[in-house]
Design a protein around this motif. Structure first.
Motif, PDB file in Angstrom:
ATOM      1  N   ALA A 183       0.816  -1.218   0.000  1.00 23.73           N
ATOM      2  CA  ALA A 183       0.000   0.000   0.000  1.00 23.73           C
ATOM      3  C   ALA A 183       0.845   1.260   0.000  1.00 23.73           C
ATOM      4  O   ALA A 183       0.326   2.369  -0.211  1.00 23.73           O
ATOM      5  N   ALA A 184       2.148   1.137   0.238  1.00 22.21           N
ATOM      6  CA  ALA A 184       3.024   2.313   0.245  1.00 22.21           C
ATOM      7  C   ALA A 184       3.152   2.870  -1.167  1.00 22.21           C
ATOM      8  O   ALA A 184       3.419   2.132  -2.114  1.00 22.21           O
ATOM      9  N   GLN A 185       2.970   4.165  -1.299  1.00 16.69           N
ATOM     10  CA  GLN A 185       2.971   4.800  -2.607  1.00 16.69           C
ATOM     11  C   GLN A 185       4.018   5.904  -2.690  1.00 16.69           C
ATOM     12  O   GLN A 185       4.452   6.460  -1.680  1.00 16.69           O
ATOM     13  N   GLU A 186       4.406   6.234  -3.924  1.00 19.26           N
ATOM     14  CA  GLU A 186       5.336   7.340  -4.176  1.00 19.26           C
ATOM     15  C   GLU A 186       4.530   8.633  -4.193  1.00 19.26           C
ATOM     16  O   GLU A 186       4.124   9.144  -5.242  1.00 19.26           O
ATOM     17  N   VAL A 187       4.294   9.181  -2.995  1.00 18.43           N
ATOM     18  CA  VAL A 187       3.476  10.381  -2.838  1.00 18.43           C
ATOM     19  C   VAL A 187       4.127  11.288  -1.793  1.00 18.43           C
ATOM     20  O   VAL A 187       5.010  10.853  -1.054  1.00 18.43           O
ATOM     21  N   PRO A 188       3.699  12.536  -1.687  1.00 15.87           N
ATOM     22  CA  PRO A 188       4.191  13.374  -0.588  1.00 15.87           C
ATOM     23  C   PRO A 188       3.736  12.820   0.751  1.00 15.87           C
ATOM     24  O   PRO A 188       2.652  12.230   0.864  1.00 15.87           O
ATOM     25  N   ALA A 189       4.534  13.015   1.783  1.00  9.99           N
ATOM     26  CA  ALA A 189       4.191  12.505   3.110  1.00  9.99           C
ATOM     27  C   ALA A 189       2.872  13.067   3.606  1.00  9.99           C
ATOM     28  O   ALA A 189       2.097  12.373   4.282  1.00  9.99           O
ATOM     29  N   ALA A 190       2.570  14.308   3.271  1.00  7.06           N
ATOM     30  CA  ALA A 190       1.326  14.932   3.727  1.00  7.06           C
ATOM     31  C   ALA A 190       0.108  14.149   3.247  1.00  7.06           C
ATOM     32  O   ALA A 190      -0.912  14.089   3.946  1.00  7.06           O
ATOM     33  N   GLU A 191       0.214  13.540   2.087  1.00  7.96           N
ATOM     34  CA  GLU A 191      -0.908  12.753   1.561  1.00  7.96           C
ATOM     35  C   GLU A 191      -1.154  11.517   2.418  1.00  7.96           C
ATOM     36  O   GLU A 191      -2.297  11.120   2.649  1.00  7.96           O
ATOM     37  N   VAL A 192      -0.090  10.901   2.913  1.00 12.35           N
ATOM     38  CA  VAL A 192      -0.234   9.753   3.805  1.00 12.35           C
ATOM     39  C   VAL A 192      -0.892  10.179   5.116  1.00 12.35           C
ATOM     40  O   VAL A 192      -1.822   9.528   5.606  1.00 12.35           O
ATOM     41  N   VAL A 193      -0.422  11.278   5.675  1.00 15.27           N
ATOM     42  CA  VAL A 193      -0.988  11.769   6.937  1.00 15.27           C
ATOM     43  C   VAL A 193      -2.483  12.012   6.792  1.00 15.27           C
ATOM     44  O   VAL A 193      -3.293  11.551   7.604  1.00 15.27           O
ATOM     45  N   ARG A 194      -2.860  12.744   5.753  1.00 14.95           N
ATOM     46  CA  ARG A 194      -4.282  13.063   5.553  1.00 14.95           C
ATOM     47  C   ARG A 194      -5.103  11.815   5.297  1.00 14.95           C
ATOM     48  O   ARG A 194      -6.241  11.685   5.772  1.00 14.95           O
TER      49      ARG A 194
END
Length: 359
Positions: free
Chosen positions: A339-350
């Motif tokens: 499920a880990a994606q190449e995205v900004p960390a803020a997107e994971v937090v939200r």
């Protein structure tokens, strides 16, 4: 000493999210600052890093954000009140020697030599304590053991909030008695090292939600639920069980700000690997990682000997990473690593907290 700074509280966070401290490269100042900027609490990993490098990391985080952040320290054997003493059991010495022999062929294949080991290595414990005290780091967390009452009091006196990783109710109760302000309650699906207070202990398999509820009933300090938080539903369940916040590591490994190596990133997203397992093969402490060739080959041989095993395998792991070969890298990750994606960390937090998009 008397406190000269207000103590950080989890209730100050816009979002009850902590970025897990991930030693070995993934936890960077950029990642810590990004998690904090998104409304959570970012963390730096001081384990296996010299104090000077930790200082530079703290200074960079402060240059990037004026929000709170934390630093995680490994508790060495000599400072661990849950397992005091530094004497090495002769049986452990023999098992380390046998493991060295088993690793020789792999070391030759990667063109490295296995180093001598030092069971008394304390990872610069005194220097790092002095550093986080002098820099008045807002939050300092501990794993691999229970520091002395005097250590926790020393940091509290300068306004630092202290947290201890626990994997059971007895560990939680001991940490609260020692003066910890927060507890990180780590369940069996946690990626990377299990935070048992003794290296030889085998942690329980009680699901995180049940463990959080049991710890909540036993102690009266804020709790952070960690281990297998890979979705908003996971976070909701942990918070409902009594956690005050959740800690996430695996989903941050492939974020833009993480320092995860290219080979590590590629392995997590490749689809070639499908399972994780708990092993002592890389460090001598139980830790969960993606099943690769090294883990499968050496798990049944590795002794409960930290830091000796960690010292021996370090050049192999480094050579494999340099070669882009994930088969001998410690690919620490939880079961839901796909499920880990190449995205900004803020997107994971939200996403974990079902928070709306915004600054």
């Amino acid at each position: 000493m008397t406190s000269t700074a207000p103590r950080f509280r989890l209730t100050e966070l816009r979002l009850p999210f902590l970025g897990a401290p991930m030693a070995g490269g993934p936890s960077t100042p950029a990642l810590a600052a990004a998690v904090t900027a998104a409304g959570g609490l970012g963390f730096l990993a001081a384990g296996n890093r010299p104090a000077a490098s930790v200082r530079a990391d703290v200074e960079e985080v402060r240059a990037r954000t004026d929000g709170p952040f934390g630093v995680n320290l490994f508790v060495p054997q000599a400072a661990n009140t849950a397992a005091p003493g530094t004497a090495v059991d002769p049986a452990v010495h023999r098992s380390v020697a046998a493991y060295r022999e088993a690793l020789e062929d792999t070391a030759r294949r990667y063109g490295v030599e296995l180093p001598d080991t030092d069971p008394a290595d304390d990872d610069g414990w005194a220097a790092k304590l002095e550093l986080v005290e002098a820099l008045r780091v807002p939050v300092v967390s501990f794993t691999f053991g229970l520091p002395a009452v005097s250590v926790l009091a020393r940091l509290a006196a300068v306004g630092t909030t202290t947290s201890v990783t626990v994997t059971s109710v007895p560990e939680a109760q001991a940490a609260v008695r020692a003066g910890a302000h927060l507890l990180t309650v780590q369940g069996p699906a946690a990626s990377g090292h299990r935070g048992t207070h003794r290296a030889e202990d085998v942690p329980g398999e009680e699901p995180l939600v049940e463990l959080v509820a049991a710890v909540r009933a036993a102690v009266d300090v804020p709790l952070v639920a960690a281990g297998g938080i890979a979705s908003a539903a996971d976070a909701d369940a942990a918070l409902t069980a009594g956690a005050d916040a959740v800690q996430v590591g695996t989903l941050l490994l492939r974020t833009h700000e993480a320092g995860t190596s290219a080979a590590y990133r590629e392995a997590l997203g490749s689809g070639r690997y499908t399972e994780t397992a708990v092993t002592r093969a890389f460090s001598g402490r139980l830790a969960r990682g993606v099943r690769n060739g090294f883990l499968d080959r050496f798990t049944n041989m590795a002794p409960a000997a930290y830091p000796q095993v960690n010292q021996m395998t370090k050049p192999i792991r480094a050579a494999a990473a340099q070669a882009g070969d994930p088969e001998a890298i410690a690919l620490w990750a939880g079961p839901q690593f796909a499920a880990a994606q190449e995205v900004p960390a803020a997107e994971v937090v939200r996403g974990i907290l079902r928070a709306p998009t915004g600054p």
